[in-house]
Write a protein that holds these residues in place. Structure first.
Motif, PDB file in Angstrom:
ATOM      1  N   ALA A   3      14.703  18.767   2.361  1.00  0.00           N
ATOM      2  CA  ALA A   3      16.088  18.895   2.838  1.00  0.00           C
ATOM      3  C   ALA A   3      16.864  19.949   2.062  1.00  0.00           C
ATOM      4  O   ALA A   3      17.675  20.681   2.625  1.00  0.00           O
ATOM      5  CB  ALA A   3      16.782  17.536   2.735  1.00  0.00           C
ATOM      6  N   ALA A   4      16.610  20.055   0.754  1.00  0.00           N
ATOM      7  CA  ALA A   4      17.343  21.040  -0.066  1.00  0.00           C
ATOM      8  C   ALA A   4      17.067  22.459   0.412  1.00  0.00           C
ATOM      9  O   ALA A   4      17.957  23.313   0.403  1.00  0.00           O
ATOM     10  CB  ALA A   4      16.941  20.896  -1.533  1.00  0.00           C
ATOM     11  N   LEU A   5      15.828  22.729   0.848  1.00  0.00           N
ATOM     12  CA  LEU A   5      15.486  24.076   1.320  1.00  0.00           C
ATOM     13  C   LEU A   5      16.071  24.352   2.697  1.00  0.00           C
ATOM     14  O   LEU A   5      16.336  25.500   3.047  1.00  0.00           O
ATOM     15  CB  LEU A   5      13.972  24.252   1.358  1.00  0.00           C
ATOM     16  CG  LEU A   5      13.253  24.218   0.008  1.00  0.00           C
ATOM     17  CD1 LEU A   5      11.743  24.315   0.208  1.00  0.00           C
ATOM     18  CD2 LEU A   5      13.746  25.323  -0.900  1.00  0.00           C
ATOM     19  N   GLN A   6      16.288  23.296   3.482  1.00  0.00           N
ATOM     20  CA  GLN A   6      16.830  23.485   4.826  1.00  0.00           C
ATOM     21  C   GLN A   6      18.305  23.883   4.799  1.00  0.00           C
ATOM     22  O   GLN A   6      18.833  24.377   5.787  1.00  0.00           O
ATOM     23  CB  GLN A   6      16.645  22.204   5.648  1.00  0.00           C
ATOM     24  CG  GLN A   6      15.188  21.920   5.954  1.00  0.00           C
ATOM     25  CD  GLN A   6      15.015  20.719   6.855  1.00  0.00           C
ATOM     26  OE1 GLN A   6      15.880  20.408   7.661  1.00  0.00           O
ATOM     27  NE2 GLN A   6      13.880  20.032   6.729  1.00  0.00           N
ATOM     28  N   GLN A   7      18.960  23.707   3.656  1.00  0.00           N
ATOM     29  CA  GLN A   7      20.376  24.054   3.550  1.00  0.00           C
ATOM     30  C   GLN A   7      20.600  25.553   3.394  1.00  0.00           C
ATOM     31  O   GLN A   7      21.688  26.058   3.657  1.00  0.00           O
ATOM     32  CB  GLN A   7      21.023  23.319   2.368  1.00  0.00           C
ATOM     33  CG  GLN A   7      20.880  21.812   2.429  1.00  0.00           C
ATOM     34  CD  GLN A   7      21.355  21.226   3.751  1.00  0.00           C
ATOM     35  OE1 GLN A   7      22.434  21.562   4.226  1.00  0.00           O
ATOM     36  NE2 GLN A   7      20.549  20.351   4.336  1.00  0.00           N
ATOM     37  N   ASP A   8      19.575  26.277   2.928  1.00  0.00           N
ATOM     38  CA  ASP A   8      19.671  27.720   2.724  1.00  0.00           C
ATOM     39  C   ASP A   8      18.905  28.406   3.851  1.00  0.00           C
ATOM     40  O   ASP A   8      17.732  28.124   4.071  1.00  0.00           O
ATOM     41  CB  ASP A   8      19.071  28.090   1.364  1.00  0.00           C
ATOM     42  CG  ASP A   8      19.175  29.575   1.091  1.00  0.00           C
ATOM     43  OD1 ASP A   8      18.351  30.334   1.654  1.00  0.00           O
ATOM     44  OD2 ASP A   8      20.056  29.995   0.312  1.00  0.00           O
ATOM     45  N   VAL A   9      19.573  29.319   4.561  1.00  0.00           N
ATOM     46  CA  VAL A   9      18.970  29.947   5.747  1.00  0.00           C
ATOM     47  C   VAL A   9      17.688  30.691   5.395  1.00  0.00           C
ATOM     48  O   VAL A   9      16.665  30.543   6.070  1.00  0.00           O
ATOM     49  CB  VAL A   9      19.984  30.901   6.421  1.00  0.00           C
ATOM     50  CG1 VAL A   9      19.340  31.644   7.574  1.00  0.00           C
ATOM     51  CG2 VAL A   9      21.199  30.139   6.893  1.00  0.00           C
ATOM     52  N   THR A  10      17.726  31.480   4.332  1.00  0.00           N
ATOM     53  CA  THR A  10      16.550  32.272   3.951  1.00  0.00           C
ATOM     54  C   THR A  10      15.399  31.372   3.531  1.00  0.00           C
ATOM     55  O   THR A  10      14.249  31.563   3.972  1.00  0.00           O
ATOM     56  CB  THR A  10      16.901  33.246   2.799  1.00  0.00           C
ATOM     57  OG1 THR A  10      17.965  34.087   3.224  1.00  0.00           O
ATOM     58  CG2 THR A  10      15.705  34.087   2.407  1.00  0.00           C
ATOM     59  N   GLN A  11      15.689  30.388   2.690  1.00  0.00           N
ATOM     60  CA  GLN A  11      14.630  29.485   2.223  1.00  0.00           C
ATOM     61  C   GLN A  11      14.064  28.654   3.370  1.00  0.00           C
ATOM     62  O   GLN A  11      12.854  28.404   3.428  1.00  0.00           O
ATOM     63  CB  GLN A  11      15.168  28.566   1.122  1.00  0.00           C
ATOM     64  CG  GLN A  11      15.570  29.286  -0.144  1.00  0.00           C
ATOM     65  CD  GLN A  11      14.418  30.034  -0.776  1.00  0.00           C
ATOM     66  OE1 GLN A  11      13.296  29.555  -0.829  1.00  0.00           O
ATOM     67  NE2 GLN A  11      14.693  31.235  -1.240  1.00  0.00           N
TER      68      GLN A  11
END
Length: 197
Positions: free
Chosen positions: A13-21
């Motif tokens: 979920a933490a990575l889904q918050q950043d568009v690039t990641q």
């Protein structure tokens, strides 16, 4: 839709918050799926051509590449998962090229897949690094051959057929990976539109 839903489960979920990641994570899952589906088919083709050692090597490398998705999920690190995938990919095609005839082997052209996939998984710097690694690998294989240290291919191998299999496989893998990338990108744009609305 079902494919994208399953792929999203591997992205923390933490990575889904950043568009690039999020995009790089989705591309990593796509690449792992490609390795997990295409790899065994190539291994079978190599096995049927009498290249049993190469077939086993392909399966083992594809298993490592496929593990990149669980590594992403467990560590939450795109970099760690990406490097697991790219190291296995690089080793696979360097090893195959050396063992299937050196610089004229049908798998040398596959060394380009490392930098191409690296661009989708890590951006320009990552792609530049893996381009340098692929060029170094091809150069080393050539230099070893030029100094009489080449491993000749097994004379029993039908090399023209192996070239055909490798070339067709490269076209199919690149096309399917780009289609998966396009699918993921369009899904990302749809989510962005919904969020803005």
């Amino acid at each position: 839709g079902r494919y994208l839903g399953v792929a999203q489960r591997f992205i923390p979920a933490a990575l889904q918050q950043d568009v690039t990641q999020a995009a790089r994570s989705a591309n990593l899952v796509n690449a792992a799926v490609m390795a997990g589906t295409a790899g065994p088919l190539y291994a079978l083709a190599y096995w049927l051509l009498g290249l049993e050692t190469a077939a086993v090597e392909i399966v083992l490398c594809c298993a490592v590449m496929l593990s990149a998705a669980p590594v992403l999920r467990l560590t939450g690190s795109v970099v760690a998962a990406r490097e697991v995938f790219l190291c296995a990919l690089f080793f696979n095609f360097s090893w195959l090229s050396w063992h299937l005839g050196g610089i004229v082997s049908p798998t040398v052209s596959w060394l380009i897949t490392g930098p191409v996939v690296a661009m989708f998984l890590g951006g320009k710097r990552c792609a530049g690094f893996w381009l340098a690694m692929s060029c170094a690998s091809a150069t080393l294989i050539y230099l070893l051959e030029a100094n009489g240290l080449a491993r000749p291919p097994d004379p029993r191998t039908d090399m023209p057929l192996l070239h055909l299999v490798c070339d067709l496989g490269l076209y199919v893998v690149v096309l399917v990976f780009v289609l998966l990338f396009e699918l993921t990108k369009n899904d990302g744009f749809s989510r962005l539109r919904r969020a803005l609305a």
